[in-house]
Design a protein around this motif. Structure first.
Motif, PDB file in Angstrom:
ATOM      1  N   LEU A 188      37.491  40.373  36.558  1.00  0.00           N
ATOM      2  CA  LEU A 188      38.416  41.454  36.887  1.00  0.00           C
ATOM      3  C   LEU A 188      37.630  42.722  37.208  1.00  0.00           C
ATOM      4  N   PRO A 189      38.176  43.547  38.099  1.00  0.00           N
ATOM      5  CA  PRO A 189      37.421  44.706  38.607  1.00  0.00           C
ATOM      6  C   PRO A 189      36.968  45.675  37.519  1.00  0.00           C
ATOM      7  N   TRP A 190      37.717  45.777  36.435  1.00  0.00           N
ATOM      8  CA  TRP A 190      37.397  46.736  35.382  1.00  0.00           C
ATOM      9  C   TRP A 190      36.596  46.097  34.253  1.00  0.00           C
ATOM     10  N   ARG A 191      36.220  44.851  34.408  1.00  0.00           N
ATOM     11  CA  ARG A 191      35.617  44.114  33.309  1.00  0.00           C
ATOM     12  C   ARG A 191      34.127  43.907  33.517  1.00  0.00           C
ATOM     13  N   VAL A 192      33.372  44.020  32.418  1.00  0.00           N
ATOM     14  CA  VAL A 192      31.970  43.598  32.408  1.00  0.00           C
ATOM     15  C   VAL A 192      31.958  42.165  31.883  1.00  0.00           C
ATOM     16  N   SER A 193      31.517  41.247  32.701  1.00  0.00           N
ATOM     17  CA  SER A 193      31.532  39.842  32.295  1.00  0.00           C
ATOM     18  C   SER A 193      30.595  39.640  31.108  1.00  0.00           C
ATOM     19  N   VAL A 237      48.299  41.983  36.120  1.00  0.00           N
ATOM     20  CA  VAL A 237      46.959  42.184  36.687  1.00  0.00           C
ATOM     21  C   VAL A 237      47.047  42.322  38.206  1.00  0.00           C
ATOM     22  N   GLN A 238      47.848  41.478  38.811  1.00  0.00           N
ATOM     23  CA  GLN A 238      47.987  41.481  40.273  1.00  0.00           C
ATOM     24  C   GLN A 238      48.485  42.834  40.788  1.00  0.00           C
ATOM     25  N   ALA A 239      49.451  43.398  40.083  1.00  0.00           N
ATOM     26  CA  ALA A 239      50.005  44.688  40.520  1.00  0.00           C
ATOM     27  C   ALA A 239      49.007  45.817  40.319  1.00  0.00           C
ATOM     28  N   VAL A 240      48.189  45.712  39.284  1.00  0.00           N
ATOM     29  CA  VAL A 240      47.280  46.800  38.932  1.00  0.00           C
ATOM     30  C   VAL A 240      46.080  46.899  39.876  1.00  0.00           C
ATOM     31  N   LYS A 241      45.581  45.778  40.320  1.00  0.00           N
ATOM     32  CA  LYS A 241      44.316  45.756  41.080  1.00  0.00           C
ATOM     33  C   LYS A 241      44.215  46.813  42.184  1.00  0.00           C
ATOM     34  N   PRO A 242      45.161  46.867  43.131  1.00  0.00           N
ATOM     35  CA  PRO A 242      45.010  47.867  44.199  1.00  0.00           C
ATOM     36  C   PRO A 242      45.110  49.302  43.700  1.00  0.00           C
ATOM     37  N   TYR A 243      45.938  49.543  42.696  1.00  0.00           N
ATOM     38  CA  TYR A 243      46.059  50.902  42.150  1.00  0.00           C
ATOM     39  C   TYR A 243      44.763  51.319  41.463  1.00  0.00           C
TER      40      TYR A 243
END
Length: 363
Positions: free
Chosen positions: A25-30, A57-63
DNA sequence: GACTCGTGGTA
DNA sequence: TTACCAAGAGT
């Protein structure tokens, strides 16, 4: 460790599962990057957690991407214009989150030198940060052993322990179970692992129990049916409310807008003039309630479902030659509508009257 | 504890 | 289609 009684499973299988099956996920450090010393940015963690409150998660990504591009750090967000933040949030819902997001950024920028506090207690004192978000940011961004409990965790825990007490009454007991299960090592990964498990394996319907790292420990699977958990209190019926919305467009292509009051439903957001939204169909839903006299034409009904009621909005349109003076609104070029803080229900109302008002008209 | 507070996806 | 639900917080 004496608190860890025999009926407390180990977190180890879950963490092993997370190492293999975590979502990117874009905000996550794997976990792999974390092992190499990469730290999560508290601003990113906080921003994503607030956006993810009751939101997919899907709705949040672009925002999330747009906010980060526009306001790369918490100080930039604190210095941002309120209306721009509300406009950027438009469509994501629960607009009190956006108001509190701005307040929180200001508090961090001006009260904490632009640095997020690193304890659950201090985080929780900030606007828009409650039990869940305080624990999540503390665990994920600061590696604190905080008990993170959201809807996913509630579902996993209720099944793992076959808790038959209905939610939300069962929350304190569940939180205690989470606290006992949360490891001192990798608490942030544990929290994210529990949420990933709830989102991908321990799902509300048809959970994939054979793939679950807790399959041997799960009481619901052993004694009952996991799908029966969590038990929830019955929810009440949604009432229907009615209203009318008025879309006035000038020959110059300007539309009459106004701003809603700062608090409450859609607080601080932009709207077209509407009547009050009442429980019954009455005179207020007709053109008699229009903001000014004009040749108002009925052009359809918008049905929009809010959290606790359904709205049936009669849409009226008037094409007028020139602007009419207004008390509380302003005339905005239709070409600028995309940049306004219009909630979805208002975009639907406008799109009903002006089909080409938005690039992608929904509803 | 009970309400308020959005929206879009899914089965 | 209807109903549920998704990384909850504030009052």
């Amino acid at each position: 460790m004496t608190l860890k009684t025999l009926d407390t499973p180990s977190a180890k299988p879950l963490l092993d599962w997370y190492d293999r099956h975590h979502r990117d996920l874009p905000w996550r450090v794997s976990p792999g990057m974390a092992a190499r010393g990469v730290k999560a940015d508290p601003y990113h963690v906080w921003l994503s957690e607030v956006m993810l409150q009751q939101t997919t998660v899907q709705a949040v990504k672009p925002y999330f991407a747009r906010f980060l591009q526009r306001w790369p750090d918490v100080t930039g967000l604190a210095d941002a214009d309120n209306d721009e933040v509300m406009a950027a949030w438009a469509g994501l819902g629960y607009y009190a989150r956006a108001r509190n997001l701005k307040k929180c950024a200001e508090a961090v920028a001006r009260g904490h030198g632009g640095v997020f506090p690193d304890t659950e207690e201090r985080l929780k004192s900030l606007p828009g940060i409650g039990d869940y978000t305080a624990a999540a940011v503390a665990a994920i961004a600061f590696n604190r052993q905080a008990a993170v409990m959201d809807g996913n965790v509630e579902r996993v825990i209720s099944r793992l322990y076959a808790i038959s007490t209905p939610l939300p009454a069962a929350k304190p007991a569940m939180k205690q179970k989470v606290a006992l299960l949360t490891p001192a090592d990798r608490p942030g990964d544990f929290a994210q692992a529990m949420m990933d498990l709830g989102a991908t394996i321990c799902t509300p319907k048809r959970p994939a129990c054979p793939l679950c790292p807790f399959r041997d420990a799960c009481q619901a699977l052993k004694l009952s049916d996991p799908e029966l958990f969590p038990v929830k209190a019955a929810k009440k019926e949604k009432p229907v409310r009615y209203g009318a919305a008025f879309i006035a467009v000038t020959g110059d292509g300007e539309i009459l807008l106004r701003q809603r009051v700062a608090s409450g439903l859609l607080g601080g957001m932009t709207e077209v003039p509407t009547t009050a939204w009442t429980a019954r169909i009455d005179g207020e839903t007709s053109a008699e309630a229009a903001p000014f006299d004009a040749a108002w034409q009925a052009c359809g009904t918008v049905i929009h479902v809010f959290t606790h009621f359904e709205l049936r909005l009669s849409i009226w349109r008037a094409a007028i030659a020139a602007k009419v003076g207004t008390n509380d609104g302003w005339w905005e070029p239709v070409i600028n509508l995309e940049a306004q803080a219009l909630p979805t229900v208002m975009k639907k109302a406008i799109a009903t009257a002006i089909p080409l008002a938005f690039k992608t008209s929904k509803g």
